[in-house]
Design an enzyme around this catalytic site. Structure first.
Site, PDB file in Angstrom:
ATOM      1  N   ASP A 153       1.403  -2.737  -1.836  1.00 39.64           N
ATOM      2  CA  ASP A 153       1.133  -4.170  -1.854  1.00 39.64           C
ATOM      3  C   ASP A 153       0.216  -4.556  -0.700  1.00 39.64           C
ATOM      4  O   ASP A 153       0.291  -3.974   0.385  1.00 39.64           O
ATOM      5  CB  ASP A 153       2.455  -4.934  -1.742  1.00 39.64           C
ATOM      6  CG  ASP A 153       2.374  -6.328  -2.337  1.00 39.64           C
ATOM      7  OD1 ASP A 153       1.328  -6.666  -2.921  1.00 39.64           O
ATOM      8  OD2 ASP A 153       3.352  -7.084  -2.205  1.00 39.64           O
ATOM      9  N   HIS A 176      -8.528  -2.944  -3.625  1.00 38.05           N
ATOM     10  CA  HIS A 176      -7.977  -1.868  -4.456  1.00 38.05           C
ATOM     11  C   HIS A 176      -8.700  -0.556  -4.177  1.00 38.05           C
ATOM     12  O   HIS A 176      -8.086   0.514  -4.131  1.00 38.05           O
ATOM     13  CB  HIS A 176      -8.100  -2.225  -5.935  1.00 38.05           C
ATOM     14  CG  HIS A 176      -7.261  -3.405  -6.339  1.00 38.05           C
ATOM     15  ND1 HIS A 176      -5.894  -3.460  -6.136  1.00 38.05           N
ATOM     16  CD2 HIS A 176      -7.596  -4.582  -6.940  1.00 38.05           C
ATOM     17  CE1 HIS A 176      -5.424  -4.608  -6.590  1.00 38.05           C
ATOM     18  NE2 HIS A 176      -6.435  -5.306  -7.081  1.00 38.05           N
ATOM     19  N   LEU A 220       3.450  19.110  -3.070  1.00 39.58           N
ATOM     20  CA  LEU A 220       3.880  17.742  -3.359  1.00 39.58           C
ATOM     21  C   LEU A 220       3.584  17.355  -4.802  1.00 39.58           C
ATOM     22  O   LEU A 220       2.500  17.633  -5.325  1.00 39.58           O
ATOM     23  CB  LEU A 220       3.138  16.775  -2.431  1.00 39.58           C
ATOM     24  CG  LEU A 220       3.384  15.283  -2.694  1.00 39.58           C
ATOM     25  CD1 LEU A 220       4.707  14.839  -2.090  1.00 39.58           C
ATOM     26  CD2 LEU A 220       2.236  14.440  -2.161  1.00 39.58           C
TER      27      LEU A 220
END
Length: 245
Positions: free
Chosen positions: A24, A41, A135
């Site tokens: 956010d 973004h 990961l």
């Protein structure tokens, strides 16, 4: 809890297996820097790269990022169209590095609702990294927590209807096996950036016993030092899962 310049000594034996991020603050960051909101973004994708590589280096098993919710379709069309272009931008820039660093890319949500070009990009990256063992970078794309629960419920109901399971076999473990996150470690820690204090329909079942940190740092400013700070906070909490001291 804003951006930090301090250093934190982490116990590498007491790290979360799975961290989830609500990313956010991209639009706020762009506004503060007098740039179009789309630029926020764009900058946010750099944070995904930074944190994925650092989580991988630390030995964290999974990192899930809330890239696009089922509710985000309500945003302006131009912004939605730009967000759908971000996977191509991200992976064109970073896929070679992710492959080299042994990161595996996965997705949860309804990718089939995305434009075909976006689907192809994400599927190509999943295929290219499928044999990596480091990961697991999970992109929650067109994902909603309530929808996840409903979809899992429908799968179990169909299994019951088909006689594959009994009523008594509908339990927490079998339910979790139908969720979109099946096969991933439980989420130990959820971090939301920008200071907002809500879950926004993200991993509602999966966050039941997670530690939650609501960090004031805007997502494009979130770096390795901030991650270490939040991991330090996590390591100094007492997790009892409903039990006593």
């Amino acid at each position: 809890m804003g951006k930090t310049n301090e250093t934190y000594e982490l116990d590498l034996e007491h790290l979360p297996a799975h961290i989830a991020f609500i990313m956010d603050g991209n639009r706020t960051w762009a506004r503060q820097h007098h740039r179009p909101k789309y630029f926020g973004h764009h900058e946010g994708t750099k944070t995904v790269r930074r944190l994925a590589l650092e989580c991988n280096r630390l030995g964290i098993k999974a990192m899930t990022v809330y890239a696009f919710s089922t509710e985000n379709f309500k945003r302006e069309k131009n912004e939605v169209d730009y967000i759908f272009k971000l996977p191509e931008e991200f992976f064109n820039s970073y896929i070679d590095e992710l492959v080299e660093q042994n990161v595996q890319m996965l997705t949860i949500g309804h990718l089939e609702l995305a434009p075909e070009r976006t689907q192809k990009v994400i599927k190509r990256c999943i295929e290219r990294t499928k044999n990596n063992t480091g990961l697991k970078l999970v992109i929650a794309f067109i994902y909603g927590g309530r929808d996840d629960i409903i979809c899992a419920t429908k799968k179990l109901a169909q299994q019951y209807k088909d006689g594959e399971i009994s009523l008594d076999e509908i339990n927490e473990q079998n339910f979790e096996n139908q969720l979109m996150t099946a096969g991933l470690p439980p989420v130990d820690l959820m971090i939301r950036s920008s200071g907002e204090v809500r879950l926004s329909n993200f991993l509602l079942w999966q966050l039941s016993y997670s530690e939650l940190i609501f960090d004031e740092t805007l997502w494009p400013d979130f770096d390795e030092a901030q991650l270490h700070k939040d991991l330090y906070i996590y390591q100094h909490r007492s997790r009892r899962f409903g039990g006593g001291k």
